[in-house]
Design a protein around this motif. Structure first.
Motif, PDB file in Angstrom:
ATOM      1  N   UNK A  85     -11.612   6.947   0.066  1.00  0.00           N
ATOM      2  CA  UNK A  85     -11.348   6.586  -1.305  1.00  0.00           C
ATOM      3  C   UNK A  85     -10.821   5.149  -1.329  1.00  0.00           C
ATOM      4  N   UNK A  86     -11.266   4.379  -2.306  1.00  0.00           N
ATOM      5  CA  UNK A  86     -10.778   3.009  -2.478  1.00  0.00           C
ATOM      6  C   UNK A  86      -9.530   3.044  -3.342  1.00  0.00           C
ATOM      7  N   UNK A  87      -8.467   2.391  -2.857  1.00  0.00           N
ATOM      8  CA  UNK A  87      -7.184   2.390  -3.541  1.00  0.00           C
ATOM      9  C   UNK A  87      -6.705   0.959  -3.765  1.00  0.00           C
ATOM     10  N   UNK A  88      -6.426   0.641  -5.016  1.00  0.00           N
ATOM     11  CA  UNK A  88      -5.856  -0.650  -5.383  1.00  0.00           C
ATOM     12  C   UNK A  88      -4.365  -0.432  -5.617  1.00  0.00           C
ATOM     13  N   UNK A  89      -3.527  -1.111  -4.846  1.00  0.00           N
ATOM     14  CA  UNK A  89      -2.083  -0.944  -4.980  1.00  0.00           C
ATOM     15  C   UNK A  89      -1.547  -1.914  -6.023  1.00  0.00           C
ATOM     16  N   UNK A  90      -0.646  -1.402  -6.883  1.00  0.00           N
ATOM     17  CA  UNK A  90      -0.033  -2.299  -7.851  1.00  0.00           C
ATOM     18  C   UNK A  90       0.969  -3.211  -7.142  1.00  0.00           C
ATOM     19  N   UNK A  91       1.487  -4.170  -7.851  1.00  0.00           N
ATOM     20  CA  UNK A  91       2.317  -5.205  -7.247  1.00  0.00           C
ATOM     21  C   UNK A  91       3.581  -4.643  -6.606  1.00  0.00           C
ATOM     22  N   UNK A  92       4.245  -3.713  -7.289  1.00  0.00           N
ATOM     23  CA  UNK A  92       5.468  -3.150  -6.706  1.00  0.00           C
ATOM     24  C   UNK A  92       5.172  -2.411  -5.401  1.00  0.00           C
ATOM     25  N   UNK A  93       4.100  -1.661  -5.365  1.00  0.00           N
ATOM     26  CA  UNK A  93       3.754  -0.973  -4.122  1.00  0.00           C
ATOM     27  C   UNK A  93       3.481  -1.971  -3.001  1.00  0.00           C
ATOM     28  N   UNK A  94       2.815  -3.069  -3.317  1.00  0.00           N
ATOM     29  CA  UNK A  94       2.555  -4.093  -2.301  1.00  0.00           C
ATOM     30  C   UNK A  94       3.863  -4.678  -1.763  1.00  0.00           C
ATOM     31  N   UNK A  95       4.796  -4.953  -2.676  1.00  0.00           N
ATOM     32  CA  UNK A  95       6.085  -5.489  -2.252  1.00  0.00           C
ATOM     33  C   UNK A  95       6.817  -4.499  -1.355  1.00  0.00           C
ATOM     34  N   UNK A  96       6.744  -3.232  -1.696  1.00  0.00           N
ATOM     35  CA  UNK A  96       7.422  -2.212  -0.897  1.00  0.00           C
ATOM     36  C   UNK A  96       6.740  -2.020   0.453  1.00  0.00           C
ATOM     37  N   UNK A  97       5.414  -2.036   0.470  1.00  0.00           N
ATOM     38  CA  UNK A  97       4.681  -1.914   1.739  1.00  0.00           C
ATOM     39  C   UNK A  97       5.126  -3.025   2.688  1.00  0.00           C
ATOM     40  N   UNK A  98       5.248  -4.224   2.145  1.00  0.00           N
ATOM     41  CA  UNK A  98       5.536  -5.392   2.974  1.00  0.00           C
ATOM     42  C   UNK A  98       7.001  -5.516   3.378  1.00  0.00           C
ATOM     43  N   UNK A  99       7.912  -5.150   2.477  1.00  0.00           N
ATOM     44  CA  UNK A  99       9.297  -5.445   2.769  1.00  0.00           C
ATOM     45  C   UNK A  99      10.299  -4.324   2.636  1.00  0.00           C
ATOM     46  N   UNK A 100       9.929  -3.276   1.931  1.00  0.00           N
ATOM     47  CA  UNK A 100      10.857  -2.171   1.718  1.00  0.00           C
ATOM     48  C   UNK A 100      10.116  -0.838   1.788  1.00  0.00           C
ATOM     49  N   UNK A 101       9.516  -0.542   2.945  1.00  0.00           N
ATOM     50  CA  UNK A 101       8.712   0.680   3.043  1.00  0.00           C
ATOM     51  C   UNK A 101       9.490   1.956   2.734  1.00  0.00           C
ATOM     52  N   UNK A 102      10.798   1.911   2.875  1.00  0.00           N
ATOM     53  CA  UNK A 102      11.612   3.085   2.554  1.00  0.00           C
ATOM     54  C   UNK A 102      11.578   3.410   1.061  1.00  0.00           C
ATOM     55  N   UNK A 103      11.195   2.462   0.223  1.00  0.00           N
ATOM     56  CA  UNK A 103      11.100   2.695  -1.228  1.00  0.00           C
ATOM     57  C   UNK A 103       9.789   3.361  -1.634  1.00  0.00           C
ATOM     58  N   UNK A 104       8.822   3.371  -0.721  1.00  0.00           N
ATOM     59  CA  UNK A 104       7.526   3.988  -1.046  1.00  0.00           C
ATOM     60  C   UNK A 104       7.688   5.490  -1.242  1.00  0.00           C
ATOM     61  N   UNK A 105       7.149   6.023  -2.333  1.00  0.00           N
ATOM     62  CA  UNK A 105       7.138   7.478  -2.476  1.00  0.00           C
ATOM     63  C   UNK A 105       6.330   8.106  -1.334  1.00  0.00           C
TER      64      UNK A 105
END
Length: 128
Positions: free
Chosen positions: A1-21
């Motif tokens: 499946x193709x998934x486009x991440x919104x901006x907040x998710x991108x920020x969390x992936x990069x710097x705050x992975x603990x915030x990812x649901x």
């Protein structure tokens, strides 16, 4: 499946992975999924970083390089995406979110978001 991440998710992936649901982590880590980021998200980060917003203090160049190095695909903003914005209902006024919604709709890609307003739009949007 193709998934486009919104901006907040991108920020969390990069710097705050603990915030990812947990649901986001599962989708992002699934090798069957193709992960995309929008040029609009990097534009949003650049603008908000220049305004010294504390929640947008990520170097866009480093974020872009890290995403590409980790297999994310970049989705350019096109005129076809821009004209889709006109047909969106007036649920949310944020232009960056609206272009992400238009991109997902036009491309048939699932937009992953944590924003409840974005999730109110019809189309391929999944709130986490």
């Amino acid at each position: 499946m193709k998934l486009l991440l919104d901006t907040h998710l991108l920020l969390w992936v990069a710097g705050k992975p603990e915030r990812l649901p947990a649901a986001a982590r599962k989708l992002i880590n699934d090798p069957e999924n193709e992960l995309l980021f929008s040029a609009a998200s990097l534009w949003e980060i650049a603008i908000k970083r220049s305004l010294e917003r504390p929640d947008f203090q990520v170097d866009g160049r480093l974020l872009r390089r890290g995403l590409l190095d980790n297999g994310y695909l970049e989705l350019a903003v096109t005129s076809a995406h821009a004209v889709v914005v006109e047909g969106l209902p007036p649920i949310h006024k944020d232009p960056f979110d609206r272009i992400l919604i238009a991109q997902a709709t036009f491309e048939g890609i699932t937009l992953l978001t944590v924003d409840p307003l974005v999730a109110k739009y019809p189309g391929p949007i999944r709130k986490l």
